[in-house]
Design a protein around this motif. Structure first.
Motif, PDB file in Angstrom:
ATOM      1  N   ALA A   1      -5.176  -7.073  50.004  1.00 55.34           N
ATOM      2  CA  ALA A   1      -4.051  -7.700  50.699  1.00 55.34           C
ATOM      3  C   ALA A   1      -3.639  -9.005  50.027  1.00 55.34           C
ATOM      4  O   ALA A   1      -2.438  -9.278  49.860  1.00 55.34           O
ATOM      5  N   MET A   2      -4.620  -9.797  49.619  1.00 49.78           N
ATOM      6  CA  MET A   2      -4.321 -11.065  48.947  1.00 49.78           C
ATOM      7  C   MET A   2      -3.639 -10.830  47.609  1.00 49.78           C
ATOM      8  O   MET A   2      -2.692 -11.544  47.254  1.00 49.78           O
ATOM      9  N   ILE A   3      -4.103  -9.831  46.869  1.00 51.97           N
ATOM     10  CA  ILE A   3      -3.488  -9.529  45.572  1.00 51.97           C
ATOM     11  C   ILE A   3      -2.023  -9.133  45.762  1.00 51.97           C
ATOM     12  O   ILE A   3      -1.129  -9.615  45.057  1.00 51.97           O
ATOM     13  N   VAL A   4      -1.789  -8.257  46.740  1.00 49.09           N
ATOM     14  CA  VAL A   4      -0.419  -7.803  47.007  1.00 49.09           C
ATOM     15  C   VAL A   4       0.454  -8.985  47.422  1.00 49.09           C
ATOM     16  O   VAL A   4       1.564  -9.185  46.895  1.00 49.09           O
ATOM     17  N   TYR A   5      -0.043  -9.783  48.358  1.00 46.86           N
ATOM     18  CA  TYR A   5       0.772 -10.880  48.896  1.00 46.86           C
ATOM     19  C   TYR A   5       1.074 -11.932  47.838  1.00 46.86           C
ATOM     20  O   TYR A   5       2.242 -12.308  47.627  1.00 46.86           O
ATOM     21  N   PHE A   6       0.039 -12.429  47.164  1.00 48.16           N
ATOM     22  CA  PHE A   6       0.264 -13.510  46.206  1.00 48.16           C
ATOM     23  C   PHE A   6       1.034 -13.032  44.981  1.00 48.16           C
ATOM     24  O   PHE A   6       1.841 -13.786  44.411  1.00 48.16           O
ATOM     25  N   ALA A   7       0.815 -11.782  44.571  1.00 50.70           N
ATOM     26  CA  ALA A   7       1.590 -11.242  43.447  1.00 50.70           C
ATOM     27  C   ALA A   7       3.075 -11.201  43.800  1.00 50.70           C
ATOM     28  O   ALA A   7       3.933 -11.649  43.027  1.00 50.70           O
ATOM     29  N   LEU A   8       3.380 -10.678  44.989  1.00 50.97           N
ATOM     30  CA  LEU A   8       4.776 -10.620  45.424  1.00 50.97           C
ATOM     31  C   LEU A   8       5.354 -12.014  45.629  1.00 50.97           C
ATOM     32  O   LEU A   8       6.515 -12.281  45.302  1.00 50.97           O
ATOM     33  N   ALA A   9       4.531 -12.906  46.193  1.00 54.90           N
ATOM     34  CA  ALA A   9       5.004 -14.263  46.461  1.00 54.90           C
ATOM     35  C   ALA A   9       5.400 -14.975  45.174  1.00 54.90           C
ATOM     36  O   ALA A   9       6.428 -15.664  45.114  1.00 54.90           O
ATOM     37  N   PHE A  10       4.609 -14.787  44.115  1.00 60.30           N
ATOM     38  CA  PHE A  10       4.913 -15.458  42.848  1.00 60.30           C
ATOM     39  C   PHE A  10       6.036 -14.749  42.082  1.00 60.30           C
ATOM     40  O   PHE A  10       6.857 -15.392  41.431  1.00 60.30           O
ATOM     41  N   LEU A  11       6.054 -13.429  42.195  1.00 57.26           N
ATOM     42  CA  LEU A  11       7.103 -12.686  41.487  1.00 57.26           C
ATOM     43  C   LEU A  11       8.485 -12.904  42.105  1.00 57.26           C
ATOM     44  O   LEU A  11       9.487 -12.991  41.392  1.00 57.26           O
ATOM     45  N   THR A  12       8.533 -12.976  43.417  1.00 58.32           N
ATOM     46  CA  THR A  12       9.822 -13.119  44.103  1.00 58.32           C
ATOM     47  C   THR A  12      10.263 -14.570  44.252  1.00 58.32           C
ATOM     48  O   THR A  12      11.427 -14.835  44.553  1.00 58.32           O
ATOM     49  N   GLY A  13       9.322 -15.501  44.086  1.00 57.46           N
ATOM     50  CA  GLY A  13       9.668 -16.906  44.258  1.00 57.46           C
ATOM     51  C   GLY A  13       9.389 -17.425  45.656  1.00 57.46           C
ATOM     52  O   GLY A  13       9.835 -18.521  46.023  1.00 57.46           O
ATOM     53  N   ALA A  14       8.634 -16.663  46.469  1.00 56.81           N
ATOM     54  CA  ALA A  14       8.243 -17.153  47.796  1.00 56.81           C
ATOM     55  C   ALA A  14       7.366 -18.378  47.663  1.00 56.81           C
ATOM     56  O   ALA A  14       7.363 -19.267  48.526  1.00 56.81           O
ATOM     57  N   ALA A  15       6.609 -18.447  46.562  1.00 56.81           N
ATOM     58  CA  ALA A  15       5.808 -19.634  46.250  1.00 56.81           C
ATOM     59  C   ALA A  15       6.568 -20.476  45.233  1.00 56.81           C
ATOM     60  O   ALA A  15       7.291 -19.949  44.377  1.00 56.81           O
ATOM     61  N   ASP A  16       6.424 -21.771  45.327  1.00 56.96           N
ATOM     62  CA  ASP A  16       7.091 -22.692  44.400  1.00 56.96           C
ATOM     63  C   ASP A  16       6.332 -22.677  43.075  1.00 56.96           C
ATOM     64  O   ASP A  16       5.322 -23.358  42.908  1.00 56.96           O
ATOM     65  N   ARG A  17       6.822 -21.885  42.119  1.00 60.19           N
ATOM     66  CA  ARG A  17       6.114 -21.718  40.851  1.00 60.19           C
ATOM     67  C   ARG A  17       6.074 -23.011  40.039  1.00 60.19           C
ATOM     68  O   ARG A  17       5.107 -23.286  39.336  1.00 60.19           O
ATOM     69  N   ASN A  18       7.107 -23.830  40.129  1.00 63.90           N
ATOM     70  CA  ASN A  18       7.109 -25.103  39.399  1.00 63.90           C
ATOM     71  C   ASN A  18       6.007 -26.028  39.902  1.00 63.90           C
ATOM     72  O   ASN A  18       5.330 -26.697  39.117  1.00 63.90           O
ATOM     73  N   LEU A  19       5.830 -26.036  41.249  1.00 65.87           N
ATOM     74  CA  LEU A  19       4.787 -26.883  41.828  1.00 65.87           C
ATOM     75  C   LEU A  19       3.411 -26.401  41.403  1.00 65.87           C
ATOM     76  O   LEU A  19       2.542 -27.198  41.035  1.00 65.87           O
ATOM     77  N   VAL A  20       3.202 -25.071  41.416  1.00 67.04           N
ATOM     78  CA  VAL A  20       1.910 -24.517  41.015  1.00 67.04           C
ATOM     79  C   VAL A  20       1.626 -24.835  39.546  1.00 67.04           C
ATOM     80  O   VAL A  20       0.518 -25.222  39.174  1.00 67.04           O
ATOM     81  N   ALA A  21       2.644 -24.691  38.687  1.00 67.36           N
ATOM     82  CA  ALA A  21       2.469 -24.980  37.261  1.00 67.36           C
ATOM     83  C   ALA A  21       2.134 -26.449  37.046  1.00 67.36           C
ATOM     84  O   ALA A  21       1.283 -26.795  36.228  1.00 67.36           O
ATOM     85  N   LYS A  22       2.794 -27.313  37.829  1.00 62.91           N
ATOM     86  CA  LYS A  22       2.539 -28.748  37.706  1.00 62.91           C
ATOM     87  C   LYS A  22       1.099 -29.081  38.093  1.00 62.91           C
ATOM     88  O   LYS A  22       0.407 -29.839  37.424  1.00 62.91           O
ATOM     89  N   LEU A  23       0.637 -28.465  39.205  1.00 58.67           N
ATOM     90  CA  LEU A  23      -0.736 -28.704  39.656  1.00 58.67           C
ATOM     91  C   LEU A  23      -1.743 -28.166  38.643  1.00 58.67           C
ATOM     92  O   LEU A  23      -2.788 -28.766  38.393  1.00 58.67           O
ATOM     93  N   THR A  24      -1.414 -27.009  38.038  1.00 59.89           N
ATOM     94  CA  THR A  24      -2.310 -26.418  37.044  1.00 59.89           C
ATOM     95  C   THR A  24      -2.433 -27.318  35.817  1.00 59.89           C
ATOM     96  O   THR A  24      -3.534 -27.525  35.286  1.00 59.89           O
ATOM     97  N   ARG A  25      -1.306 -27.882  35.383  1.00 60.48           N
ATOM     98  CA  ARG A  25      -1.351 -28.776  34.213  1.00 60.48           C
ATOM     99  C   ARG A  25      -2.166 -30.026  34.511  1.00 60.48           C
ATOM    100  O   ARG A  25      -2.952 -30.479  33.682  1.00 60.48           O
ATOM    101  N   ARG A  26      -2.015 -30.562  35.727  1.00 62.06           N
ATOM    102  CA  ARG A  26      -2.797 -31.754  36.110  1.00 62.06           C
ATOM    103  C   ARG A  26      -4.288 -31.447  36.087  1.00 62.06           C
ATOM    104  O   ARG A  26      -5.102 -32.228  35.632  1.00 62.06           O
ATOM    105  N   ARG A  27      -4.638 -30.248  36.641  1.00 60.61           N
ATOM    106  CA  ARG A  27      -6.046 -29.892  36.697  1.00 60.61           C
ATOM    107  C   ARG A  27      -6.606 -29.684  35.298  1.00 60.61           C
ATOM    108  O   ARG A  27      -7.734 -30.038  34.999  1.00 60.61           O
TER     109      ARG A  27
END
Length: 535
Positions: free
Chosen positions: A506-532
């Motif tokens: 369920a998590m794979i389906v949800y998060f995959a769709l969320a990132f592919l469709t833009g339900a999640a803020d991909r710019n914010l995630v990328a920014k956090l990933t670069r900081r980490r």
């Protein structure tokens, strides 16, 4: 530290507490089931625990933090110290008097407020040989309540100290302190299992454990406050303008911020008319408190200081952005959680609780209540998102009226639905009242021009709902595929493995769709990933 990181700090600490809370409830369910001792403990604990939720999880902070921050900015640390001493001294005195009065009049409190159903209980001669009499049930409820009531005082004083820590942007100690309660009760239940204690003995031991844990939690946040370089002295209580202002704000704030717990408390009081119903509601409450605590509490604690600072500085665009991103974050995590808990409550309850005194028939009852609670999960979190929009502007009148309307609707619906659907009716009433509260809070902000929904929020919210629906379809397909391993006759490892596979898929389906469709803020995630990565 970014807004998301602050949410993660408080949410992560709260998650730790909720996980150990799960362990505590599993052990308690195995030891006591939904018998009279479990009902008595849950009824007695709900009253002081109500105040813990009202104060320690943001409501007191909603009134205290803006005033404390103003004193800190206008009068410096010495002025803030003086303000804190005024509040602490009055709070300590009032709590001492209330505690003494409650200990004396506890039978009347149990009879009229905590468990009115016990006052009209009639013994059943057929089942009395297997259960406590009505008089005994009433007696142990009074005894447990007396032991645990001072916990209320500890939590109220802890709330103020936590508010000071939050004002200094130190969130972790207050968020992690509740874990002490879970450690204490897990230790007591382990000892009781080893000693093969009777249910009544377990109930008394757990009641004392709650009291000692309350003292421990207060010590933890007090030490953290001193480590932050701040201390509060106990003085003679005095009526001051600052105290008056706090009371004007704190009363409505406690009512508004704790509406979910107030609804649960009302529900349990009504449920006391049916043996076992109180425990069923309590066991169902725990699984959905995990996402509610992790997301809702984090937002409630972090959002208010951030919003108050932006408004005080006149940064209206930043305030609007903070509100919209907080709502986005809440929906992103709670909608899929609600869908999952609604679709697969029975396998979850069976895995968590079904052993010892917790029988298979009880699993179905608790699962039905959990499914109804799950439908209200997003609403309960949204309340914590919308409320700071009022508190940060020191407006408590509007949300107080809204909360009273919601609480009244919950009480009326609970009374009506309980007689038709028992504990399921109370769960449905709680959910409906939660959505009414959230909608009225949002409408109040929107009509006053205090909340402007941006296009990003609308787009991502719609995509979150679609992604969650697809996740739900995947869950149903996995349930059919793994049905033999979810059967009540399957072993615990088989059930656990099946649920882990279902959740993972369920998590794979949800998060995959969320990132592919833009339900999640991909710019914010990328920014956090670069900081980490740089860290």
């Amino acid at each position: 530290m970014s807004l998301l990181k602050k949410f993660a700090t408080v949410g992560g600490a709260t998650l730790i507490s909720r996980v150990f809370g799960f362990t505590r409830e599993m052990m308690m369910a195995s030891a006591l089931g939904i018998g009279p001792v479990a009902d008595a403990f849950n009824l007695a604990f709900r009253f002081p625990n109500l105040f813990r939720r009202l104060f320690a999880e943001g409501a007191f902070n909603a009134a205290f933090i803006p005033l404390f921050a103003r004193s800190l900015e206008d009068e410096g640390e010495e002025g803030a110290r003086r303000f804190a001493a005024e509040i602490f001294s009055t709070l300590f005195t009032v709590l001492a008097l209330v505690t003494v009065a409650a200990m004396i009049f506890m039978p009347a409190l149990v009879r009229t407020i905590i468990a009115p159903g016990l006052a009209v209980c009639i013994d059943d001669p057929v089942t009395l040989g297997h259960a406590l009499s009505c008089e005994d049930r009433f007696g142990i409820t009074v005894a447990f309540s007396r032991i645990m009531f001072p916990y209320l005082a500890c939590m109220s004083m802890m709330a103020m100290v936590s508010g000071i820590l939050n004002a200094f942007r130190r969130f972790f100690a207050a968020a992690v302190a509740p874990t002490i309660l879970n450690f204490a009760l897990i230790g007591i239940l382990s000892y009781a299992w080893w000693a093969r204690s009777t249910p009544q003995t377990i109930g008394f031991l757990m009641s004392w454990g709650v009291l000692f844990a309350g003292v421990g939690q207060l010590l933890v946040v007090t030490i953290a406050m001193r480590m932050a370089g701040f201390s509060v002295a106990l003085r003679r209580p005095r009526w001051t303008p600052s105290l008056k202002r706090l009371l004007v704000l704190a009363g409505p704030a406690a009512l508004i911020g704790g509406i979910t717990q107030i609804n649960l408390f009302v529900g349990q009081a009504i449920a006391s008319y049916k043996p076992g119903a109180v425990s069923i509601l309590t066991y169902a409450d725990r699984p959905y408190q995990l996402p509610l605590g992790m997301v809702g509490v984090a937002i409630g604690v972090v959002l208010l200081p951030e919003l108050a600072r932006a408004l005080k500085a006149g940064r209206m665009e930043e305030a609007q952005h903070t509100q919209n991103r907080s709502l986005e974050f809440a929906l992103f995590l709670t909608v899929p959680a609600a869908v999952a808990l609604f679709l697969i409550p029975e396998p979850i309850i069976r895995l968590i609780y079904e052993r010892g005194a917790f029988e298979p028939a009880t699993t179905a009852k608790v699962a039905a209540v959990l499914g109804l609670y799950a439908l209200g999960l997003p609403a309960f979190v949204l309340i914590k998102v919308f409320s700071p929009g009022y508190f940060a502007r020191e407006n408590t009148r509007t949300p107080m009226i809204i909360t009273m309307v919601s609480a009244g609707a919950n009480t009326l619906l609970s009374l009506v639905l309980f007689w038709y659907y028992a504990e399921r009716g109370i769960a449905l009433a709680t959910t409906l009242a939660g959505w009414l509260n959230a909608w009225l809070l949002f409408e109040g902000l929107r009509r006053q021009g205090l909340w402007h929904v941006d296009r990003a929020l609308l787009k991502r919210s719609a995509l979150v709902v679609l992604s969650s629906a697809a996740m739900g379809a995947a869950l149903l397909a996995m349930m059919r595929l793994l049905a033999p391993f979810l059967d009540p006759q399957a072993s615990v490892p088989e059930q656990a493995g099946a649920i882990v596979l279902m959740v993972a898929a369920a998590m794979i389906v949800y998060f995959a769709l969320a990132f592919l469709t833009g339900a999640a803020d991909r710019n914010l995630v990328a920014k956090l990933t670069r900081r980490r990565a740089r860290a």
